[in-house]
Write a protein that holds these residues in place. Structure first.
Motif, short mmCIF file in Angstrom:
data_model
loop_
_atom_site.label_atom_id
_atom_site.label_comp_id
_atom_site.label_asym_id
_atom_site.label_seq_id
_atom_site.Cartn_x
_atom_site.Cartn_y
_atom_site.Cartn_z
N SER A 1 -6.24 6.60 -5.35
CA SER A 1 -5.45 5.42 -4.99
C SER A 1 -4.00 5.82 -4.73
CB SER A 1 -5.50 4.41 -6.13
OG SER A 1 -4.77 4.92 -7.23
N VAL A 2 -3.25 4.90 -4.14
CA VAL A 2 -1.82 5.09 -3.93
C VAL A 2 -1.15 5.40 -5.27
CG1 VAL A 2 0.29 3.79 -3.39
CG2 VAL A 2 -1.69 3.70 -1.84
N PHE A 3 -1.46 4.57 -6.27
CA PHE A 3 -0.85 4.73 -7.60
C PHE A 3 -1.11 6.12 -8.17
CE2 PHE A 3 -0.52 4.16 -12.19
CZ PHE A 3 0.67 3.46 -12.30
N ASP A 4 -2.36 6.56 -8.09
CA ASP A 4 -2.72 7.87 -8.66
C ASP A 4 -2.02 9.01 -7.93
OD1 ASP A 4 -4.25 6.73 -10.59
OD2 ASP A 4 -6.17 7.02 -9.57
N ILE B 1 -0.43 -2.46 -1.97
CA ILE B 1 -1.51 -1.48 -1.69
C ILE B 1 -1.66 -0.46 -2.83
CG2 ILE B 1 -1.34 -1.68 0.83
CD1 ILE B 1 0.05 1.19 0.64
N SER B 2 -0.99 -0.73 -3.95
CA SER B 2 -0.95 0.23 -5.06
C SER B 2 -2.34 0.71 -5.52
CB SER B 2 -0.20 -0.40 -6.23
OG SER B 2 -0.16 0.48 -7.30
N GLN C 1 -6.58 4.14 3.28
CA GLN C 1 -6.41 2.86 3.97
C GLN C 1 -4.96 2.58 4.36
OE1 GLN C 1 -8.12 0.88 0.53
NE2 GLN C 1 -9.75 0.06 1.81
N ALA C 2 -4.03 3.46 3.96
CA ALA C 2 -2.60 3.19 4.20
C ALA C 2 -2.19 3.56 5.63
CB ALA C 2 -1.77 3.96 3.19
N GLN D 1 3.39 3.41 5.48
CA GLN D 1 3.08 3.25 4.05
C GLN D 1 2.88 4.62 3.40
OE1 GLN D 1 -0.30 0.66 4.53
NE2 GLN D 1 0.87 -1.16 3.94
N LEU D 2 2.18 5.52 4.12
CA LEU D 2 1.95 6.86 3.57
C LEU D 2 3.28 7.56 3.29
CD1 LEU D 2 -0.98 8.30 5.71
CD2 LEU D 2 -1.02 7.64 3.31
#
Ligand code: ADP
Length: 255
Positions: free
Chosen positions: A103-106, A139-140, A146-147, A151-152
């Motif tokens: 995920s984005v968060f990870d 998007i966290s 998917q970003a 966003q990336l």
């Protein structure tokens, strides 16, 4: 003077001593002050990225010296260099190397977990704050795949900031973005710099360089000139004037 990084007579040769030896950096002297926002311009192949890799300890210099925070990088082992990069430097590249299927968060917390300086609880809170600040909270929890490009790049900036580095290095950090996203990323980098973090960017984009404080120009492996523009603030500076100022400097050098 409050130096963060200094290279002296820095030389980099690929394939030294071989038939195909390539002398890419030639006696590069560069000083970066704490809190500076500096950019490096120059034609493609002039050695800009190589300079970034060599002053950040990502690559090994052939001769000369690089001192970071009063420490000579040549004295560091590979492991120590990796540790220094992890804890004191942040990197933002054009094509960000994020971990797929996470995920984005990870992706944001990973280097903080590796640095082992803070508790997981503190890291998680810090990551949430950064993600919120960079405008990607919605998007966290999404898979990184998917970003969008913009966003990336924001995820990359969060990741670069999570360990509170002394310096952020960016290699064409806006190169893969449309102009609106590029402006937003530059504004974020300027804000990070106003917070005290030193930023060094490699760019071919005048609009990017015009927002930095000092621009050095490389030609054939050497720093041949520099232009001091001073800190940019939209309230007091005209960005058009800075861009024109830079353009005429570049034209004078035949670029
Ligand atoms: P710039 O960032 O200004 O476009 P680079 O630093 O990427 O320039 O490259 C400078 C020169 O070094 C180029 O001629 C490039 O081909 C060469 N170069 C870069 N990396 C390597 C490598 N790993 N091995 C051999 N030559 C390289």
């Amino acid at each position: 003077m409050n130096l963060l990084l200094e290279s002296k007579a820095l030389n980099k040769k690929y394939f030294p001593g071989k038939e195909n030896e390539h002398h890419v950096l030639k006696d590069v002297d560069l000083k970066i002050e704490k809190g500076e926002f500096i950019s490096v311009m120059g034609p493609s192949g002039s050695g800009k990225s190589t300079l970034l890799y060599n002053i950040s300890g990502m690559d090994k210099i052939s001769s000369g010296s690089v001192v970071f925070n009063n420490q000579e990088l040549a004295r560091f082992s590979e492991k120590e260099l990796a540790g220094l990069r992890l804890t004191s430097m942040g990197f933002i590249f054009q094509h960000i190397h994020l971990l797929k299927n996470l995920s984005v968060f990870d992706n944001v917390i990973m280097s903080a977990y590796l640095a082992k300086k803070l508790s997981r609880k503190v890291i998680n809170r810090k990551a949430s704050d950064l993600i919120e600040k960079l405008g990607i909270a919605e998007i966290s929890d999404n898979d990184i795949n998917q970003a969008s490009g913009g966003q990336l790049q924001r995820v990359g900036i969060c990741r670069a900031l999570i360990n509170d580095p002394d310096i952020i290095f960016g290699d064409e950090p806006t190169g893969a973005l449309n102009s609106k996203a590029a402006d937003e990323i530059m504004e974020l980098l300027a804000e990070i710099n106003r917070g005290g973090t030193t930023v060094m960017l490699v760019t071919h984009d005048i609009k990017v360089a015009a927002k930095t404080e000092r621009v050095v120009f490389m030609l054939d492996g050497r720093i041949v000139d520099e232009k001091v523009l001073g800190k940019y603030s939209p309230e007091t500076c005209s960005i058009k004037e800075r861009e024109e100022n830079l353009t005429s400097w570049l034209v004078d050098m035949g670029f």
